[in-house]
Write a protein that holds these residues in place. Sequence first.
Motif, PDB file in Angstrom:
ATOM      1  N   ALA A 130      37.224  45.170  24.941  1.00 41.57           N
ATOM      2  CA  ALA A 130      36.981  43.723  24.945  1.00 41.57           C
ATOM      3  C   ALA A 130      35.500  43.412  25.159  1.00 41.57           C
ATOM      4  N   SER A 131      34.642  44.445  25.027  1.00 38.04           N
ATOM      5  CA  SER A 131      33.213  44.213  25.258  1.00 38.04           C
ATOM      6  C   SER A 131      32.488  43.708  24.019  1.00 38.04           C
ATOM      7  N   SER A 132      33.160  43.681  22.872  1.00 37.52           N
ATOM      8  CA  SER A 132      32.495  43.155  21.672  1.00 37.52           C
ATOM      9  C   SER A 132      33.533  42.771  20.619  1.00 37.52           C
ATOM     10  N   GLY A 133      33.038  42.148  19.561  1.00 35.29           N
ATOM     11  CA  GLY A 133      33.838  41.892  18.370  1.00 35.29           C
ATOM     12  C   GLY A 133      35.147  41.156  18.605  1.00 35.29           C
ATOM     13  N   LEU A 134      36.191  41.673  17.965  1.00 37.17           N
ATOM     14  CA  LEU A 134      37.519  41.057  18.014  1.00 37.17           C
ATOM     15  C   LEU A 134      38.062  40.973  19.446  1.00 37.17           C
ATOM     16  N   GLY A 135      37.923  42.056  20.204  1.00 40.62           N
ATOM     17  CA  GLY A 135      38.468  42.090  21.562  1.00 40.62           C
ATOM     18  C   GLY A 135      37.831  41.038  22.453  1.00 40.62           C
ATOM     19  N   CYS A 166      37.286  48.479  29.396  1.00 41.38           N
ATOM     20  CA  CYS A 166      36.119  48.849  28.593  1.00 41.38           C
ATOM     21  C   CYS A 166      35.442  50.111  29.103  1.00 41.38           C
ATOM     22  N   ARG A 167      34.785  50.825  28.186  1.00 41.94           N
ATOM     23  CA  ARG A 167      34.117  52.071  28.584  1.00 41.94           C
ATOM     24  C   ARG A 167      32.763  51.803  29.229  1.00 41.94           C
ATOM     25  N   ASP A 168      32.154  50.666  28.912  1.00 38.85           N
ATOM     26  CA  ASP A 168      30.829  50.344  29.460  1.00 38.85           C
ATOM     27  C   ASP A 168      30.963  49.073  30.307  1.00 38.85           C
ATOM     28  N   LEU A 176      29.047  47.507  32.496  1.00 38.50           N
ATOM     29  CA  LEU A 176      27.956  46.539  32.512  1.00 38.50           C
ATOM     30  C   LEU A 176      27.912  45.733  31.215  1.00 38.50           C
ATOM     31  N   LYS A 177      28.077  46.430  30.095  1.00 34.20           N
ATOM     32  CA  LYS A 177      28.066  45.753  28.797  1.00 34.20           C
ATOM     33  C   LYS A 177      29.175  44.710  28.738  1.00 34.20           C
ATOM     34  N   ALA A 178      30.359  45.085  29.238  1.00 35.65           N
ATOM     35  CA  ALA A 178      31.503  44.169  29.199  1.00 35.65           C
ATOM     36  C   ALA A 178      31.256  42.945  30.094  1.00 35.65           C
ATOM     37  N   CYS A 208      46.092  46.919  22.349  1.00 37.11           N
ATOM     38  CA  CYS A 208      45.323  48.123  22.020  1.00 37.11           C
ATOM     39  C   CYS A 208      44.393  47.763  20.872  1.00 37.11           C
ATOM     40  N   ASN A 209      43.138  47.471  21.202  1.00 36.72           N
ATOM     41  CA  ASN A 209      42.203  46.931  20.210  1.00 36.72           C
ATOM     42  C   ASN A 209      40.999  47.828  19.948  1.00 36.72           C
ATOM     43  N   ALA A 210      40.569  48.586  20.959  1.00 40.30           N
ATOM     44  CA  ALA A 210      39.318  49.341  20.814  1.00 40.30           C
ATOM     45  C   ALA A 210      39.395  50.310  19.637  1.00 40.30           C
ATOM     46  N   ALA A 270      39.172  59.628   8.425  1.00 41.06           N
ATOM     47  CA  ALA A 270      39.723  59.834   9.778  1.00 41.06           C
ATOM     48  C   ALA A 270      40.036  58.482  10.423  1.00 41.06           C
ATOM     49  N   TYR A 271      39.162  57.487  10.213  1.00 39.40           N
ATOM     50  CA  TYR A 271      39.400  56.142  10.763  1.00 39.40           C
ATOM     51  C   TYR A 271      40.658  55.534  10.144  1.00 39.40           C
ATOM     52  N   LYS A 272      40.749  55.603   8.819  1.00 35.94           N
ATOM     53  CA  LYS A 272      41.915  54.999   8.145  1.00 35.94           C
ATOM     54  C   LYS A 272      43.207  55.684   8.590  1.00 35.94           C
ATOM     55  N   SER A 281      43.709  57.081  11.427  1.00 31.84           N
ATOM     56  CA  SER A 281      44.004  56.663  12.808  1.00 31.84           C
ATOM     57  C   SER A 281      44.691  55.299  12.817  1.00 31.84           C
ATOM     58  N   LYS A 282      44.297  54.434  11.884  1.00 33.82           N
ATOM     59  CA  LYS A 282      44.899  53.088  11.818  1.00 33.82           C
ATOM     60  C   LYS A 282      46.347  53.166  11.310  1.00 33.82           C
ATOM     61  N   VAL A 283      46.622  54.113  10.400  1.00 34.13           N
ATOM     62  CA  VAL A 283      48.015  54.318   9.979  1.00 34.13           C
ATOM     63  C   VAL A 283      48.841  54.768  11.192  1.00 34.13           C
ATOM     64  N   CYS A 295      38.776  40.556   7.463  1.00 36.21           N
ATOM     65  CA  CYS A 295      37.595  41.409   7.499  1.00 36.21           C
ATOM     66  C   CYS A 295      36.506  40.741   8.335  1.00 36.21           C
ATOM     67  N   ILE A 296      36.289  41.288   9.527  1.00 35.76           N
ATOM     68  CA  ILE A 296      35.287  40.723  10.451  1.00 35.76           C
ATOM     69  C   ILE A 296      34.014  41.536  10.233  1.00 35.76           C
ATOM     70  N   ALA A 297      33.306  41.202   9.147  1.00 34.17           N
ATOM     71  CA  ALA A 297      32.245  42.096   8.657  1.00 34.17           C
ATOM     72  C   ALA A 297      31.027  42.161   9.566  1.00 34.17           C
ATOM     73  N   THR A 298      30.987  41.342  10.612  1.00 40.17           N
ATOM     74  CA  THR A 298      29.794  41.289  11.463  1.00 40.17           C
ATOM     75  C   THR A 298      29.921  42.094  12.753  1.00 40.17           C
ATOM     76  N   THR A 299      31.070  42.693  13.037  1.00 38.05           N
ATOM     77  CA  THR A 299      31.230  43.336  14.357  1.00 38.05           C
ATOM     78  C   THR A 299      30.514  44.683  14.433  1.00 38.05           C
ATOM     79  N   GLY A 300      30.494  45.207  15.661  1.00 32.99           N
ATOM     80  CA  GLY A 300      29.848  46.489  15.920  1.00 32.99           C
ATOM     81  C   GLY A 300      30.530  47.659  15.228  1.00 32.99           C
ATOM     82  N   PHE A 320      30.771  48.440  12.352  1.00 34.42           N
ATOM     83  CA  PHE A 320      30.010  48.980  11.222  1.00 34.42           C
ATOM     84  C   PHE A 320      28.649  49.509  11.649  1.00 34.42           C
ATOM     85  N   ARG A 321      28.475  49.690  12.986  1.00 35.63           N
ATOM     86  CA  ARG A 321      27.145  50.064  13.506  1.00 35.63           C
ATOM     87  C   ARG A 321      26.669  51.399  12.980  1.00 35.63           C
ATOM     88  N   GLU A 322      27.601  52.296  12.624  1.00 39.29           N
ATOM     89  CA  GLU A 322      27.167  53.618  12.164  1.00 39.29           C
ATOM     90  C   GLU A 322      27.043  53.693  10.642  1.00 39.29           C
TER      91      GLU A 322
HETATM   92  P1  NDP Z   1      33.675  46.556  17.657  1.00 44.00           P
HETATM   93  O1  NDP Z   1      32.911  47.815  17.413  1.00 44.00           O
HETATM   94  O2  NDP Z   1      32.902  45.285  17.813  1.00 44.00           O
HETATM   95  O3  NDP Z   1      34.588  46.720  18.941  1.00 44.00           O
HETATM   96  C1  NDP Z   1      35.191  47.930  19.250  1.00 44.00           C
HETATM   97  C2  NDP Z   1      35.431  48.003  20.730  1.00 44.00           C
HETATM   98  O4  NDP Z   1      36.015  49.271  21.026  1.00 44.00           O
HETATM   99  C3  NDP Z   1      34.141  47.905  21.560  1.00 44.00           C
HETATM  100  O5  NDP Z   1      34.412  47.113  22.682  1.00 44.00           O
HETATM  101  C4  NDP Z   1      33.895  49.339  21.961  1.00 44.00           C
HETATM  102  O6  NDP Z   1      33.208  49.494  23.179  1.00 44.00           O
HETATM  103  C5  NDP Z   1      35.326  49.823  22.114  1.00 44.00           C
HETATM  104  N1  NDP Z   1      35.398  51.288  22.175  1.00 44.00           N
HETATM  105  C6  NDP Z   1      34.918  52.197  21.301  1.00 44.00           C
HETATM  106  N2  NDP Z   1      35.131  53.439  21.766  1.00 44.00           N
HETATM  107  C7  NDP Z   1      35.765  53.317  22.959  1.00 44.00           C
HETATM  108  C8  NDP Z   1      36.233  54.232  23.936  1.00 44.00           C
HETATM  109  N3  NDP Z   1      36.055  55.553  23.807  1.00 44.00           N
HETATM  110  N4  NDP Z   1      36.859  53.744  25.028  1.00 44.00           N
HETATM  111  C9  NDP Z   1      37.010  52.423  25.217  1.00 44.00           C
HETATM  112  N5  NDP Z   1      36.564  51.496  24.337  1.00 44.00           N
HETATM  113  C10 NDP Z   1      35.946  51.952  23.225  1.00 44.00           C
HETATM  114  O7  NDP Z   1      34.700  46.467  16.454  1.00 44.00           O
HETATM  115  P2  NDP Z   1      35.809  45.358  16.035  1.00 44.00           P
HETATM  116  O8  NDP Z   1      35.843  44.256  17.012  1.00 44.00           O
HETATM  117  O9  NDP Z   1      35.587  45.067  14.611  1.00 44.00           O
HETATM  118  O10 NDP Z   1      37.132  46.220  16.125  1.00 44.00           O
HETATM  119  C11 NDP Z   1      38.225  45.879  16.954  1.00 44.00           C
HETATM  120  C12 NDP Z   1      39.520  46.283  16.285  1.00 44.00           C
HETATM  121  O11 NDP Z   1      39.687  45.570  15.069  1.00 44.00           O
HETATM  122  C13 NDP Z   1      39.611  47.759  15.923  1.00 44.00           C
HETATM  123  O12 NDP Z   1      40.914  48.226  16.230  1.00 44.00           O
HETATM  124  C14 NDP Z   1      39.406  47.775  14.427  1.00 44.00           C
HETATM  125  O13 NDP Z   1      40.032  48.872  13.820  1.00 44.00           O
HETATM  126  C15 NDP Z   1      40.067  46.471  14.053  1.00 44.00           C
HETATM  127  N6  NDP Z   1      39.715  45.918  12.774  1.00 44.00           N
HETATM  128  C16 NDP Z   1      38.431  45.489  12.517  1.00 44.00           C
HETATM  129  C17 NDP Z   1      38.128  44.953  11.284  1.00 44.00           C
HETATM  130  C18 NDP Z   1      36.760  44.496  10.945  1.00 44.00           C
HETATM  131  O14 NDP Z   1      36.556  44.054   9.811  1.00 44.00           O
HETATM  132  N7  NDP Z   1      35.800  44.539  11.836  1.00 44.00           N
HETATM  133  C19 NDP Z   1      39.158  44.803  10.252  1.00 44.00           C
HETATM  134  C20 NDP Z   1      40.454  45.255  10.636  1.00 44.00           C
HETATM  135  C21 NDP Z   1      40.706  45.775  11.864  1.00 44.00           C
HETATM  136  P3  NDP Z   1      31.597  49.403  23.288  1.00 44.00           P
HETATM  137  O15 NDP Z   1      31.287  47.933  23.288  1.00 44.00           O
HETATM  138  O16 NDP Z   1      31.315  50.068  24.586  1.00 44.00           O
HETATM  139  O17 NDP Z   1      31.030  50.104  22.110  1.00 44.00           O
END
Ligand code: NDP
Length: 316
Positions: free
Chosen positions: A10-15, A34-36, A38-40, A86-88, A190-192, A194-196, A224-229, A231-233
């Motif tokens: 829940a430290s970024s993006g959708l969560g 969250c894993r971080d 302070l960030k959260a 379960c979102n991370a 591997a990501y896809k 994991s989602k299955v 498609c939340i194209a702006t979240t973290g 896609f950082r890699e």
């Molecule tokens: P973000 O990268 O913004 O968020 C992912 C979150 O997962 C971050 O809070 C991150 O923590 C956390 N995380 C990563 N590794 C770990 C770990 N080892 N332990 C605990 N937490 C961890 O991505 P989104 O918000 O986009 O993704 C959220 C969900 O939405 C995911 O399940 C993704 O598959 C799904 N999704 C996203 C889509 C998109 O278009 N973005 C489309 C469809 C589904 P930290 O902040 O510390 O990095």
Amino acid sequence: RQGVVVITGASSGLGLAAAKALAETGKWHVVMACRDFLKASKAAKAAGMADGSYTVMHLDLASLDSVRQFVDAFRRAEMPLDVLVCNAAIYRPTARTPTFTADGHEMSVGVNHLGHFLLARLLMEDLQKSDYPSRRMVIVGSITGNSNTLAGNVPPKASLGDLRGLAGGLSGASGSAMIDGDESFDGAKAYKDSKVCNMLTMQEFHRRYHEETGITFSSLYPGCIATTGLFREHIPLFRTLFPPFQKFITKGFVSEAESGKRLAQVVAEPSLTKSGVYWSWNKDSASFENQLSQEASDPEKARKVWELSEKLVGLA
Ligand code: NDP
């Protein structure tokens, strides 16, 4: 009383967006797992979440010990558990070599699936104890795991094969780091995969526990939340072009705030109590029950993934 919802990542993006949407209603206390730490905390403050509307607790899904420690810490806090989300997730789309969790499992499946699998299995006990009228478990899915959609057909496609890599522990060293046992590593696949597993797990929970417990199990594709973290890699050019591409070409783009509202609906809306459903939203942002691909809805595969995962996380 207020509902208590645990949201992983829940430290970024959708969560984060869903945490904010739920906390703002005043009806929910959000445990940000969250894993971080302070960030959260900083993210919650920057999002304007009111003090007292949330608790940050440490959870690193890349370590099964950390998952167990989170469950202990959550129980010591003496809060009920009404909804688990379960979102991370991590996504390593350009990776050609695997990285591994503390337990030696390939990272994408280790974090996105195995860490959540253990968490969800352990917290079932707590969900069952809750007296909240609508208890739910939500596992965030993805269209990329649906080979019955256009987006799900962009190569490399998800496929779990006969699960021989998962059976081997995804350790890389003594076998494959890919679920299907492929010797070469592909981070996007591997990501896809994991989602299955996430979507299969949700359905297996539904089959095993819904009737007996009344708990609602669901998954969703938030858009498609194209702006979240997430896609950082990815390569910089992709990160620049992907949001406008989704906005103007595929029109699948959804803002973080809107996606957060969608996830919050799956957590709290009285109309979304049906169990075993994979929710999606149409262009007018109305929710509907979506179809899963053949593989993502295969009960035999779901059972096998469940049983192999139990062994890998030490439950069997
Ligand atoms: P973000 O990268 O913004 O968020 C992912 C979150 O997962 C971050 O809070 C991150 O923590 C956390 N995380 C990563 N590794 C770990 C770990 N080892 N332990 C605990 N937490 C961890 O991505 P989104 O918000 O986009 O993704 C959220 C969900 O939405 C995911 O399940 C993704 O598959 C799904 N999704 C996203 C889509 C998109 O278009 N973005 C489309 C469809 C589904 P930290 O902040 O510390 O990095």
